[in-house]
Design a protein around this motif. Structure first.
Motif, short mmCIF file in Angstrom:
data_model
loop_
_atom_site.label_atom_id
_atom_site.label_comp_id
_atom_site.label_asym_id
_atom_site.label_seq_id
_atom_site.Cartn_x
_atom_site.Cartn_y
_atom_site.Cartn_z
N VAL A 182 1.36 7.89 -16.57
CA VAL A 182 2.23 8.11 -17.65
C VAL A 182 1.89 7.05 -18.85
O VAL A 182 1.73 7.16 -19.98
N ILE A 183 1.43 5.85 -18.56
CA ILE A 183 1.17 4.63 -19.50
C ILE A 183 0.07 5.15 -20.15
O ILE A 183 -0.22 5.14 -21.30
N ALA A 184 -1.07 5.59 -19.29
CA ALA A 184 -2.56 6.02 -19.84
C ALA A 184 -2.39 7.14 -20.80
O ALA A 184 -3.14 7.38 -21.95
N THR A 185 -1.68 8.04 -20.39
CA THR A 185 -1.47 9.51 -21.26
C THR A 185 -0.83 8.93 -22.52
O THR A 185 -1.16 9.43 -23.66
N ALA A 186 0.20 8.32 -22.46
CA ALA A 186 1.05 7.94 -23.59
C ALA A 186 0.19 6.94 -24.65
O ALA A 186 0.57 7.33 -25.86
N THR A 187 -0.70 6.01 -24.39
CA THR A 187 -1.37 5.30 -25.07
C THR A 187 -2.72 5.69 -25.24
O THR A 187 -3.48 5.05 -26.19
N GLY A 188 -3.46 6.23 -24.23
CA GLY A 188 -4.72 6.37 -24.54
C GLY A 188 -5.73 5.49 -24.10
O GLY A 188 -6.70 5.40 -24.20
N LYS A 189 -5.12 4.50 -23.28
CA LYS A 189 -5.59 3.27 -22.91
C LYS A 189 -5.96 3.43 -21.59
O LYS A 189 -5.06 4.07 -20.56
N LYS A 190 -6.78 2.61 -21.04
CA LYS A 190 -6.89 2.25 -19.34
C LYS A 190 -5.84 1.65 -18.98
O LYS A 190 -5.20 0.59 -19.56
N VAL A 191 -5.55 1.64 -17.75
CA VAL A 191 -4.46 1.05 -16.94
C VAL A 191 -4.91 0.25 -15.68
O VAL A 191 -5.63 0.89 -14.97
N ALA B 102 0.90 -1.30 -0.04
CA ALA B 102 0.01 -0.02 -0.10
C ALA B 102 0.95 1.16 0.09
O ALA B 102 0.35 2.35 -0.64
N GLU B 103 1.99 1.02 0.52
CA GLU B 103 2.81 2.49 0.82
C GLU B 103 3.45 2.86 -0.69
O GLU B 103 3.76 3.89 -0.69
N LEU B 104 3.17 1.91 -1.71
CA LEU B 104 3.96 2.33 -3.05
C LEU B 104 2.72 2.80 -4.19
O LEU B 104 2.75 2.48 -5.10
N LYS B 105 1.57 2.37 -3.56
CA LYS B 105 0.33 2.77 -4.33
C LYS B 105 0.39 3.92 -4.99
O LYS B 105 0.20 4.11 -6.65
N THR B 106 1.10 5.21 -4.58
CA THR B 106 1.03 6.26 -5.24
C THR B 106 2.06 6.33 -6.63
O THR B 106 1.76 6.78 -7.45
N ALA B 107 3.11 5.62 -6.19
CA ALA B 107 4.28 5.53 -7.26
C ALA B 107 3.67 4.62 -8.27
O ALA B 107 3.83 4.86 -9.52
N ARG B 108 2.95 3.69 -8.05
CA ARG B 108 2.28 2.65 -9.13
C ARG B 108 1.33 3.53 -9.90
O ARG B 108 1.36 3.32 -11.07
N GLU B 109 0.62 4.13 -9.16
CA GLU B 109 -0.52 4.99 -9.91
C GLU B 109 -0.03 6.18 -10.86
O GLU B 109 -0.45 6.60 -11.96
N GLU B 110 1.15 6.66 -10.42
CA GLU B 110 1.84 7.88 -10.86
C GLU B 110 2.38 7.15 -12.50
O GLU B 110 2.20 7.79 -13.54
N LEU B 111 2.92 5.95 -12.43
CA LEU B 111 3.54 5.36 -13.71
C LEU B 111 2.29 4.89 -14.57
O LEU B 111 2.30 4.81 -15.80
N GLY B 112 1.21 4.46 -14.06
CA GLY B 112 -0.03 4.28 -14.52
C GLY B 112 -0.61 5.39 -15.30
O GLY B 112 -0.95 5.17 -16.54
#
Length: 352
Positions: free
Chosen positions: A63-72, A51-61
């Motif tokens: 990046v992925i969503a913005t780059a591809t236009g896809k849901k993550v 849970a302590e790394l949720k923010t980091a995971r979601e931030e990378l998510g």
């Protein structure tokens, strides 16, 4: 102690990176078009699933969503094998995994290829390493001293905790070091890595545990379930502070800090000492090129290596940050770099 493995990895970094071919890229070009997906699934090892790394995971998510236009969708796991199988089978499209896990996933499905790795402090691949530790509880380190340094002679017969047999720094590297060192002695001349998987009266270790994560292996040590444990620096960095000595050097002492998240919340103030330290090739974000199109692959790589991501303080924490994160700036030069499959050949060699 100058380990053969340390020399192999250290000297291979530049040569392997410079010698990387274009095999993966050629394969991607020749492959049949990949059907576009609406959702990109990212698999995470147990070490990064807390849970302590949720923010980091979601931030990378993002990046992925913005780059591809896809849901993550994030697929957190409780076992290395789940993440490895997910990326190899295509039930996950992207995964952050250790070098050994990547090698195993690539062997299962060569469409699994590395996307990027975090650089070293120089901002290049030359020092793109983290560290595999052998640690003992503070107060027990005297038994492992030899002259002005440390020796692993006395780990034989002890209760030992690895992470997972699919972990690079939590099994593959330490087991190779142990076999390389002890097989030079007549008593252990036939020792193999497989001999380290189980403990017992007639085994190398008195007892063998697997923590399931680097955090779990460290807690096995701190709770006295194990006398010696293998785990890495980066996976416990969010929970401990250097108490004395030089970071990532045998003899350094680390203490569990106040406010440490689970599973260290019950171990605050406890200390451990390093008795052996070995550099390991940095962990990649791997991608399944059978489920991600070449177009999206390029978008993702471009996004990861962009200045926007490098300067994103939720992805690369500032040097003085007290927050928990996946990556941290130490020199201000750290960033993601593209890398190809051949970069991980030194890890493959450990299994030969």
């Amino acid at each position: 102690m100058k380990k053969m493995l340390t020399l192999l990895i250290s000297l291979s970094l530049v040569a392997v990176a410079a010698g990387c071919g274009t095999k993966a890229r050629d394969a991607q070009k020749a492959a049949a078009p990949v059907k576009t997906k609406d959702t990109i699934t990212v698999a995470w090892y147990p070490n990064e699933s807390g849970a302590e790394l949720k923010t980091a995971r979601e931030e990378l998510g993002k990046v992925i969503a913005t780059a591809t236009g896809k849901k993550v969708e994030h697929k957190t796991t409780t076992d290395y094998i789940i993440a490895i199988e997910a990326i190899a089978s295509g039930s996950a499209d992207l995964a952050y995994m250790g070098p050994q896990g990547y090698v195993e996933a690539n062997a299962k499905n060569n469409k699994v290829q590395p996307l990027v790795v975090p650089s070293g402090e120089s901002g290049t691949l030359e020092d793109a390493v983290y560290y595999s530790w052998l640690s003992v509880r503070k107060g027990d380190e005297e038994a492992y001293k030899s002259g002005n340094g440390f020796s692993i002679d006395n780990i034989a017969g002890k209760k030992f905790s690895f992470v997972s047999n699919s972990s690079t720094s939590g099994f593959k590297v330490p087991s190779a070091n142990i076999v390389n060192y002890f097989s030079k002695k007549d008593k252990f001349k036939s020792l193999t890595a497989d001999d380290l998987l189980q403990g017992g009266k007639d085994k190398f270790f008195g007892e063998v545990l697997f923590g399931g994560s680097h955090q779990g292996a460290a807690v096995n040590l701190l709770t006295s379930k194990a006398d010696v444990a293998a785990f890495c620096d980066t996976c416990v960095a969010n929970y401990v502070d250097l108490s004395s000595g030089t970071a990532n050097t045998a003899g350094a002492v680390y203490k569990v800090k106040q406010g440490a998240a689970e599973p260290f919340n019950t171990q605050v103030g406890k200390e451990f000492s390093l008795i052996s330290v070995t550099p390991v090739l940095n962990s990649p974000f791997a991608i399944n090129t059978g489920t991600i199109s070449a177009e999206d692959l390029k978008k993702l790589r471009d996004a990861f290596i962009s200045d926007a991501v490098t300067k994103n303080t939720n992805i690369f924490l500032p040097k003085d940050s007290k927050d928990s994160g996946l990556f941290k700036q130490k020199t201000g030069k750290e960033k993601f770099l593209p890398v190809e499959d051949a970069f991980f050949n030194p890890v493959r060699m450990l299994s030969k």
